[in-house]
Design a protein around this motif. Structure first.
Motif, PDB file in Angstrom:
ATOM      1  N   ARG A  65       0.838  -1.199   0.000  1.00  0.00           N
ATOM      2  CA  ARG A  65       0.000   0.000   0.000  1.00  0.00           C
ATOM      3  C   ARG A  65       0.876   1.252   0.000  1.00  0.00           C
ATOM      4  NH1 ARG A  65      -4.844   0.447   3.876  1.00  0.00           N
ATOM      5  NH2 ARG A  65      -5.939   1.074   1.985  1.00  0.00           N
ATOM      6  N   ASP A 107      -3.347   0.388  -3.696  1.00  0.00           N
ATOM      7  CA  ASP A 107      -3.219  -0.982  -3.208  1.00  0.00           C
ATOM      8  C   ASP A 107      -2.586  -1.810  -4.320  1.00  0.00           C
ATOM      9  OD1 ASP A 107      -4.478  -0.497  -0.719  1.00  0.00           O
ATOM     10  OD2 ASP A 107      -6.419  -0.552  -1.694  1.00  0.00           O
ATOM     11  N   LEU A 135       2.875   2.715   2.961  1.00  0.00           N
ATOM     12  CA  LEU A 135       2.222   2.532   4.253  1.00  0.00           C
ATOM     13  C   LEU A 135       2.733   1.230   4.856  1.00  0.00           C
ATOM     14  CD1 LEU A 135      -1.441   3.609   3.384  1.00  0.00           C
ATOM     15  CD2 LEU A 135       0.465   5.014   4.201  1.00  0.00           C
ATOM     16  N   ARG A 137       2.365   0.034   8.133  1.00  0.00           N
ATOM     17  CA  ARG A 137       1.406  -0.670   8.999  1.00  0.00           C
ATOM     18  C   ARG A 137       0.219   0.228   9.285  1.00  0.00           C
ATOM     19  NH1 ARG A 137       3.450  -3.487  14.419  1.00  0.00           N
ATOM     20  NH2 ARG A 137       4.395  -4.783  12.791  1.00  0.00           N
ATOM     21  N   THR A 138      -0.973  -0.315   9.106  1.00  0.00           N
ATOM     22  CA  THR A 138      -2.187   0.416   9.458  1.00  0.00           C
ATOM     23  C   THR A 138      -2.458   0.231  10.945  1.00  0.00           C
ATOM     24  OG1 THR A 138      -3.134   0.169   7.248  1.00  0.00           O
ATOM     25  CG2 THR A 138      -4.657   0.670   9.045  1.00  0.00           C
ATOM     26  N   HIS A 140      -4.888   2.125  12.662  1.00  0.00           N
ATOM     27  CA  HIS A 140      -6.337   2.259  12.877  1.00  0.00           C
ATOM     28  C   HIS A 140      -6.996   2.511  11.540  1.00  0.00           C
ATOM     29  CE1 HIS A 140     -10.068   3.137  14.984  1.00  0.00           C
ATOM     30  NE2 HIS A 140     -10.204   4.208  14.228  1.00  0.00           N
ATOM     31  N   GLY A 141      -8.131   1.851  11.320  1.00  0.00           N
ATOM     32  CA  GLY A 141      -8.836   1.952  10.055  1.00  0.00           C
ATOM     33  C   GLY A 141      -9.264   0.567   9.623  1.00  0.00           C
ATOM     34  N   GLY A 142      -9.759   0.450   8.406  1.00  0.00           N
ATOM     35  CA  GLY A 142     -10.221  -0.862   7.965  1.00  0.00           C
ATOM     36  C   GLY A 142     -11.442  -1.272   8.776  1.00  0.00           C
ATOM     37  N   PHE A 267      -8.345   7.174  10.553  1.00  0.00           N
ATOM     38  CA  PHE A 267      -7.319   6.325   9.952  1.00  0.00           C
ATOM     39  C   PHE A 267      -5.955   6.776  10.445  1.00  0.00           C
ATOM     40  CE2 PHE A 267      -4.194   5.673   6.541  1.00  0.00           C
ATOM     41  CZ  PHE A 267      -4.340   4.320   6.279  1.00  0.00           C
ATOM     42  N   ALA A 269      -1.696   5.384   9.974  1.00  0.00           N
ATOM     43  CA  ALA A 269      -0.754   4.395   9.460  1.00  0.00           C
ATOM     44  C   ALA A 269       0.663   4.906   9.615  1.00  0.00           C
ATOM     45  CB  ALA A 269      -1.034   4.079   7.996  1.00  0.00           C
ATOM     46  N   THR A 271       4.333   5.202   8.053  1.00  0.00           N
ATOM     47  CA  THR A 271       4.689   5.366   6.650  1.00  0.00           C
ATOM     48  C   THR A 271       6.166   5.684   6.485  1.00  0.00           C
ATOM     49  OG1 THR A 271       4.189   6.666   4.668  1.00  0.00           O
ATOM     50  CG2 THR A 271       4.043   7.805   6.760  1.00  0.00           C
TER      51      THR A 271
END
Length: 319
Positions: A65, A107, A135, A137-138, A140-142, A267, A269, A271
């Motif tokens: 991502r 993506d 990105l 690691r996410t 928060h989000g999804g 969201f 992440a 980065t």
């Protein structure tokens, strides 16, 4: 018709319930909200018809991502954004307050396919510059959508919904490899995350019972989740902004976790690039965004620099 819709407390409860479990039966939502299943269904269909409410099935991110910031020639950003939004490998596209800048989340299947797109964008005459950040690691989000933070439901109601949701899935320790049937199922759920099992079964040529078992397995393993699409402006939140935060490395994980707890944050992440955290925040207005930056963000002592860009028009929703 759209402008006449008024969102009340029961609607907010329904939105939060659907963010927690997008396929929760209306009867389960009715039980925790204290109204009839008919009332819940009527409210859902009203918001779907008049305000664009959608429950959308998403496949868990398994790809590379990237977040791209693209500066365009004057008056070209809208055309470029529309073209990029049509790509299946973009999950967020927005025009920012700079009017000639757009942001997108790519993506990619792998780093090589990302490099191909970056090269193509760099050679597009109407694009002035492209900055890409992977990105890592996410945080928060999804599955953890912003509407789950709206506070319309009590802690007890949220717990009851989560328990009912877990009872409809099956235990799974690993994310199963997706086959062609899974991909067809995800495509149908991407159109309507609340599609009934008969509809889903017909779309993948399986029995209702087989589809029910397959979807339960995918949900329990985290291979699929359900997101909510609804205009936050109808709840009084009219300001969306992207923040790029530079954080001292030892505090990166703790700072990301703290941001994720903020009610304003949709969201977060980690980065690559000069800024090592990116966050999307939703506020009532410009004054509320200012207060958030000067109080909540300013209290994060590990943050050494913040860059902010407000979103003028969101073409694809960040997830």
């Amino acid at each position: 018709m759209t402008d006449s819709l008024t969102v009340d407390e029961l609607d907010r409860q329904l939105l939060q319930a659907l963010q927690i479990d997008g396929r929760a039966p209306f009867s389960a939502i009715a039980e925790v909200t204290g109204v009839s299943a008919h009332t819940v269904a009527r409210r859902y269909h009203r918001m779907r018809a008049s305000a664009g409410l959608r429950v959308v099935g998403r496949g868990a991110a398994t790809r590379s991502r990237w977040m791209l910031r693209i500066r365009c020639a004057p008056d070209a950003a809208g055309t470029v954004a529309a073209g990029i939004a049509r790509r299946a490998d973009t999950s967020f596209v927005a025009l920012t307050s700079g009017t000639s800048e757009l942001l997108l989340v790519l993506d990619a299947v792998d780093e090589e396919s990302a490099a191909v797109l970056l090269d193509r964008l760099a050679r597009t005459p109407t694009i002035v510059s492209v900055t890409a950040q992977q990105l890592l690691r996410t945080v928060h989000g999804g599955p953890d959508g912003w509407f789950a933070k709206c506070g319309a439901l009590t802690t007890e109601q949220v717990t009851a919904l989560r328990l009912a949701s877990s009872a409809r899935t099956v235990p799974a320790r690993t994310v199963p490899a997706r086959d062609d049937v899974d991909r067809l199922l995800l495509r149908e759920l991407g159109r309507d995350g609340r599609a009934g099992y008969p509809v889903l079964g017909a779309s993948v040529q399986l029995s209702e019972a087989s589809v029910r078992r397959r979807l339960a397995r995918l949900q329990a393993s985290g291979a699929v989740y359900f997101d909510l699409q609804f205009d936050a402006g109808r709840l009084g939140y009219h300001m969306v902004a992207l923040l790029w935060l530079t954080v001292v490395p030892p505090a990166l994980e703790a700072t990301g976790a703290e941001l994720a707890r903020h009610p304003e944050v949709a969201f977060v992440a980690a980065t690559t690039g000069g800024a090592n955290l990116v966050a999307a925040v939703i506020c009532c207005d410009a004054d509320a965004l200012y207060s958030y930056l000067t109080r909540r963000v300013a209290a994060l002592h590990a943050v050494t620099q913040v860059e902010t860009a407000t979103v003028l028009r969101q073409i694809k929703q960040l997830r």
